[in-house]
Design a protein around this motif. Structure first.
Motif, mmCIF file in Angstrom:
data_model
loop_
_atom_site.group_PDB
_atom_site.id
_atom_site.type_symbol
_atom_site.label_atom_id
_atom_site.label_comp_id
_atom_site.label_asym_id
_atom_site.label_seq_id
_atom_site.Cartn_x
_atom_site.Cartn_y
_atom_site.Cartn_z
ATOM 1 N N UNK A 1 0.753 -1.219 -0.014
ATOM 2 C CA UNK A 1 0.091 0.059 -0.073
ATOM 3 C C UNK A 1 0.878 1.189 0.117
ATOM 4 N N UNK A 2 1.891 1.249 0.921
ATOM 5 C CA UNK A 2 2.668 2.432 0.754
ATOM 6 C C UNK A 2 3.653 2.624 -0.407
ATOM 7 N N UNK A 3 3.918 1.462 -1.125
ATOM 8 C CA UNK A 3 4.894 1.602 -2.218
ATOM 9 C C UNK A 3 4.420 1.063 -3.505
ATOM 10 N N UNK A 4 3.695 1.621 -3.920
ATOM 11 C CA UNK A 4 2.855 1.007 -5.248
ATOM 12 C C UNK A 4 3.896 0.887 -6.493
ATOM 13 N N UNK A 5 4.820 1.694 -6.480
ATOM 14 C CA UNK A 5 5.791 1.783 -7.529
ATOM 15 C C UNK A 5 7.162 0.826 -7.467
ATOM 16 N N UNK A 6 6.936 -0.162 -6.491
ATOM 17 C CA UNK A 6 8.159 -0.883 -5.935
ATOM 18 C C UNK A 6 8.420 -1.813 -7.092
ATOM 19 N N UNK A 7 9.759 -1.608 -7.526
ATOM 20 C CA UNK A 7 10.306 -2.495 -8.487
ATOM 21 C C UNK A 7 11.243 -3.732 -8.077
ATOM 22 N N UNK A 8 11.954 -3.340 -6.995
ATOM 23 C CA UNK A 8 12.874 -4.549 -6.349
ATOM 24 C C UNK A 8 12.767 -4.611 -5.156
ATOM 25 N N UNK A 9 12.654 -5.872 -4.212
ATOM 26 C CA UNK A 9 12.453 -5.938 -2.923
ATOM 27 C C UNK A 9 13.381 -7.115 -2.318
ATOM 28 N N UNK A 10 13.975 -6.600 -1.399
ATOM 29 C CA UNK A 10 14.864 -7.673 -0.514
ATOM 30 C C UNK A 10 14.608 -7.521 0.733
ATOM 31 N N UNK A 11 14.075 -8.768 1.506
ATOM 32 C CA UNK A 11 13.845 -8.681 2.754
ATOM 33 C C UNK A 11 14.521 -9.893 3.724
ATOM 34 N N UNK A 12 15.856 -9.562 4.029
ATOM 35 C CA UNK A 12 16.783 -10.419 4.496
ATOM 36 C C UNK A 12 16.674 -11.822 3.870
ATOM 37 N N UNK A 13 17.446 -11.767 2.543
ATOM 38 C CA UNK A 13 17.426 -12.991 1.804
ATOM 39 C C UNK A 13 18.235 -14.201 2.466
ATOM 40 N N UNK A 14 19.061 -13.612 3.337
ATOM 41 C CA UNK A 14 20.252 -14.885 3.899
ATOM 42 C C UNK A 14 19.543 -15.270 5.258
ATOM 43 N N UNK A 15 18.422 -14.921 5.718
ATOM 44 C CA UNK A 15 17.988 -15.336 7.043
ATOM 45 C C UNK A 15 17.796 -16.911 7.215
ATOM 46 N N UNK A 16 17.996 -17.364 8.151
ATOM 47 C CA UNK A 16 17.823 -18.870 8.660
ATOM 48 C C UNK A 16 16.996 -18.835 9.629
ATOM 49 N N UNK B 1 1.777 -3.941 -6.620
ATOM 50 C CA UNK B 1 3.186 -3.303 -7.226
ATOM 51 C C UNK B 1 3.359 -3.903 -8.590
ATOM 52 N N UNK B 2 2.525 -3.530 -9.680
ATOM 53 C CA UNK B 2 2.738 -3.993 -10.993
ATOM 54 C C UNK B 2 3.970 -3.664 -11.680
ATOM 55 N N UNK B 3 4.607 -3.156 -11.192
ATOM 56 C CA UNK B 3 6.144 -3.086 -11.763
ATOM 57 C C UNK B 3 7.305 -4.006 -11.031
ATOM 58 N N UNK C 1 -6.381 -11.291 -11.072
ATOM 59 C CA UNK C 1 -5.705 -10.086 -10.455
ATOM 60 C C UNK C 1 -4.320 -10.356 -9.803
ATOM 61 N N UNK C 2 -4.203 -11.411 -9.091
ATOM 62 C CA UNK C 2 -2.923 -11.602 -8.330
ATOM 63 C C UNK C 2 -1.843 -12.181 -9.505
ATOM 64 N N UNK C 3 -2.400 -12.427 -10.706
ATOM 65 C CA UNK C 3 -1.141 -12.761 -11.625
ATOM 66 C C UNK C 3 -0.280 -11.486 -12.140
ATOM 67 N N UNK C 4 1.113 -11.571 -11.967
ATOM 68 C CA UNK C 4 1.852 -10.457 -12.241
ATOM 69 C C UNK C 4 2.486 -10.917 -13.642
ATOM 70 N N UNK C 5 2.601 -9.871 -14.450
ATOM 71 C CA UNK C 5 3.158 -9.999 -15.794
ATOM 72 C C UNK C 5 4.837 -9.478 -15.660
ATOM 73 N N UNK C 6 4.919 -8.700 -14.671
ATOM 74 C CA UNK C 6 6.449 -8.235 -14.537
ATOM 75 C C UNK C 6 7.263 -9.025 -13.507
ATOM 76 N N UNK C 7 6.850 -9.907 -12.784
ATOM 77 C CA UNK C 7 7.798 -10.687 -11.762
ATOM 78 C C UNK C 7 8.787 -11.617 -12.848
#
Length: 755
Positions: A418-433, A454-456, A478-484
């Motif tokens: 909701x806060x970032x509708x134009x988000x293109x790249x998201x990384x949330x602690x990818x090395x977490x165990x 986030x359609x982009x 609607x949940x299907x993304x053409x950009x991911x």
């Protein structure tokens, strides 16, 4: 196609840059340079553009000069000649960025002495633009000036604690260069006159100071005065809030001035009493009466390191529209400080921020490393709420990589979408165990919120729990993304690979890259999860094709059909007249728009292009051969003596008696051979006789030729043969036109005839 790329230099450069960024890119470019002549030069430029050591340059010296061929960093056995520098200077023109680290111990200090003493040119790297120098002592630091040319733009210094004095070095650096980027990292305190030494560097665009004393008011005032500064990096670790605000003391007005501010405080307060200045600032800041001026108006990128509270206080004073923000915080942060920081970021930079990166300090990562390598049990995970990020409309890239605050929930993804509708790249602690009992807090179905809003979004890095999807999610298009396109799941858990593949093909039917950790020696590796994601990767392309084919057929079947119908319409014109009065008053509104142009002061430094020309003033010399042989003329002169034939009476004279001679005449020896009548002609020729005597007895002592006597005798015999009587008359020399007297004969070099 390959020839077409070579015709365009920009396209060829981008292709080579892409190859260089691959894992074995430099080796591939090296082979490419040795394979094709057409692409050799561009490939060498990319290959030598960035060097992480001086070793490749030293290895360009001839092998006979190196102490050890396999270890060229040890130095040279003798001084190189000018011809030995040719290869190094040729490849040195291609270097744009170079790094030197003293800790690696690869380069001997003797190499710098060789370059300083025997280099045939002033700069062996004339096109160097960025220099990274990491040293621990003063001698190695001074060696960096050998590579500082006028083209240098960026200087990165990482200095150890064994470099006590930096004044002379910084002064020399400022005299040699005009930088656009300067980074200084040191555990020692900055010099007191640091700002005075760098006053001439007024073209700085990037400034990084990680050293004690970097938060002084002098540094803040100098940094704010840089007209072209758009990137700032500071270290706030271990500093108090008051020290952080002190950075802006000479930039921001201190607050509302009252009569008590100028009289009572300066005269009454002593050193032992409490200074209420900071308390008054805080109260004015809370009430909103503190006047804040524009600080760093052109600043676009800020990188801060330290506690979350200090970072929040620092960002409060920044009034520029930042586009990039990098924060290195202590993990885990205090929740109140994290909340304040999130609100400040959204309030001050929500309309301009495009990139936000949050990582942990080195001390936090070291603590996590100790916990992970010890036998303390499962790693600890704390929740980092993202609901405080309320409005970041322009945010394109968000990276959060913390060692302990690794737990996120689906609610956080909803707030983020909701806060970032134009988000293109998201990384949330990818090395977490995560432990086997707790597991990740995010689910694969929770990602549907991001794909919907986030359609982009094209790249996603996060750790999830891949469970079966609900029917509502699978039934919604609607949940299907053409950009991911790219998904990295790290140590994500998967229990049912088939249902995970079905849900993933529905959420991302165009997904191209799916990655996960499959190294068995990596901490946190679970073989069952790795095998499950391998199956998902194998099945996913086939299910994606089925999905796209079905949707294409449904889209073709759902085309609306045109329905036609015949119907009659009554087109009779009916008119109705109604008398009504209407009072019309236009509705007006007044609006005032204040337009203030944004003024930007920029300084442009113009350097005239100087050209040194050497003129050869040596006079031209022409060698010409001149024949100086003297001309010799041979002339012959006839020197034959003039001969005259004269008759001589050879009759012996008659002997006169003594008594025949008159007694009045005195006998003289001069007259005993000549006649008396010849006496008058003898006196005029006295001098001639002297000359004649000189020639006869000195010049021609033996020159009277014998044939003259013979001729005279022959003439005598001839006269007797003819019957001529001997004449008793004394013969006198006859006058002639050519020789009248004996004097004239002597004057004409005619030898006289002896009578």
């Amino acid at each position: 196609m390959f020839a077409t790329i070579l015709r365009d230099p920009d396209a060829a450069k981008k292709l080579l840059d892409t190859i260089a960024d691959s894992p074995t890119g430099r080796r591939s470019i090296s082979r490419l340079a040795r394979t094709c002549k057409a692409i050799c030069e561009p490939a060498l430029d990319v290959l030598w553009r960035e060097l992480d050591s001086l070793l490749p340059l030293v290895a360009l010296f001839p092998n006979n000069l190196l102490k050890r061929t396999r270890r060229p960093g040890l130095g040279l056995i003798k001084a190189p000649s000018p011809e030995d520098w040719d290869r190094l200077l040729e490849y040195g023109k291609r270097v744009r960025r170079i790094t030197y680290s003293e800790a690696s111990s690869v380069i001997s200090p003797a190499v710098f002495a060789t370059i300083s003493d025997h280099s045939p040119v002033s700069y062996i790297l004339p096109n160097l633009q960025q220099l990274i120098w990491k040293v621990e002592n003063t001698a190695a630091l001074e060696a960096s000036t050998l590579f500082m040319n006028p083209e240098l733009q960026s200087l990165v210094l990482e200095i150890g604690h064994r470099v006590p004095k930096l004044d002379a070095y910084l002064s020399k650096v400022c005299s040699l260069t005009q930088l656009t980027a300067f980074s200084f990292t040191s555990p020692t305190t900055l010099p007191q006159n640091f700002t005075d030494l760098l006053r001439s560097q007024n073209t700085l665009e990037k400034l990084s100071l990680v050293a004690p004393g970097a938060l002084s008011r002098q540094i803040g005032h100098w940094a704010a005065s840089l007209p072209a500064l758009h990137s700032l990096e500071l270290d706030l670790t271990g500093r108090s809030v008051i020290a952080v605000e002190g950075f802006f003391d000479d930039i921001i007005p201190s607050g509302a001035n009252t009569p008590s501010d100028t009289t009572s405080n300066s005269s009454i307060l002593s050193g032992d009493e409490i200074d209420f200045t900071e308390i008054r600032k805080s109260s004015l800041r809370l009430t909103g009466d503190l006047r804040n001026g524009g600080v760093f108006a052109d600043l676009q990128h800020v990188a801060l390191t330290g506690e979350t509270a200090n970072i929040a206080v620092f960002l409060k004073h920044i009034t520029s529209q930042l586009t990039s923000l990098e924060l290195v915080i202590e993990d885990p942060p205090e929740m109140t400080d994290w909340q304040d920081l999130s609100f400040i970021i959204c309030d001050h930079f929500g309309g301009s921020l495009r990139s936000l990166r949050i990582t942990a300090t080195g001390s936090s990562r070291f603590s996590e490393l100790v916990r992970s390598t010890s036998r303390a049990g499962d790693p600890t995970s704390r929740h980092l709420p993202l609901q405080y990020l309320t409005s970041l409309a322009c945010l394109v890239r968000l990276e959060i990589d913390l060692p302990e605050s690794t737990l996120f929930r689906d609610e956080d993804l909803q707030c983020l979408a909701k806060a970032c509708p134009n988000l293109e790249m998201l990384k949330l602690c990818p090395m977490a165990r995560f432990s086997a009992t707790s597991g990740p807090g995010l689910s694969l179905e929770g990602v549907s919120v991001l794909t919907t809003n986030c359609r982009r979004l094209h790249t996603l890095w996060l750790v999830i729990d891949a469970r079966r999807g609900s029917e509502e999610t699978l039934a919604s298009l609607e949940v299907s993304s053409r950009s991911l396109l790219r998904l990295h799941v790290g140590h994500s858990a998967v229990s049912d690979p088939l249902h995970t593949t079905i849900l993933l093909s529905h959420l991302a039917p165009h997904l191209e890259i799916l990655k996960w950790f499959h190294e068995k020696n990596r901490p946190g590796f679970v073989e069952a999860h790795a095998l499950g994601w391998q199956k998902v990767s194998d099945w996913l392309p086939h299910l994606q094709d089925v999905r796209l084919m079905e949707r294409a057929r449904v889209a073709a079947m759902e085309k609306p059909k045109v329905v036609t119908k015949d119907q009659s319409v009554d087109a009779t014109d009916k008119r109705t007249y109604v008398n009504k009065f209407a009072h019309v008053r236009p509705k007006t509104s007044e609006r005032a728009t204040q337009s203030t142009p944004s003024l930007v002061d920029r300084m442009t430094q113009v350097k005239p292009d100087l050209l040194s020309v050497f003129v050869d003033a040596t006079p031209r010399c022409v060698e010409t051969q001149v024949d100086a042989t003297p001309q010799v003329c041979h002339k012959s002169v006839g020197a034959e003596p003039m001969k005259a034939d004269a008759g001589v009476d050879a009759t012996p004279p008659t002997v006169k008696r003594q008594d025949d001679i008159h007694h009045d005449e005195k006998p003289s020896p001069f007259f005993h051979r000549y006649d008396f009548h010849a006496i008058p002609s003898v006196f005029p020729t006295v001098f001639g006789l002297l000359a004649f005597t000189y020639r006869i007895f000195l010049t021609y002592p033996l020159a009277i030729p014998k044939h003259v006597l013979d001729k005279s005798l022959s003439m005598l015999h001839a006269e007797k043969a003819n019957g001529d009587e001997p004449s008793r008359e004394s013969h006198e020399l006859q006058d002639s036109s050519s020789c009248s007297t004996t004097t004239e004969l002597l004057d004409r070099d005619i030898p006289p005839v002896c009578l």
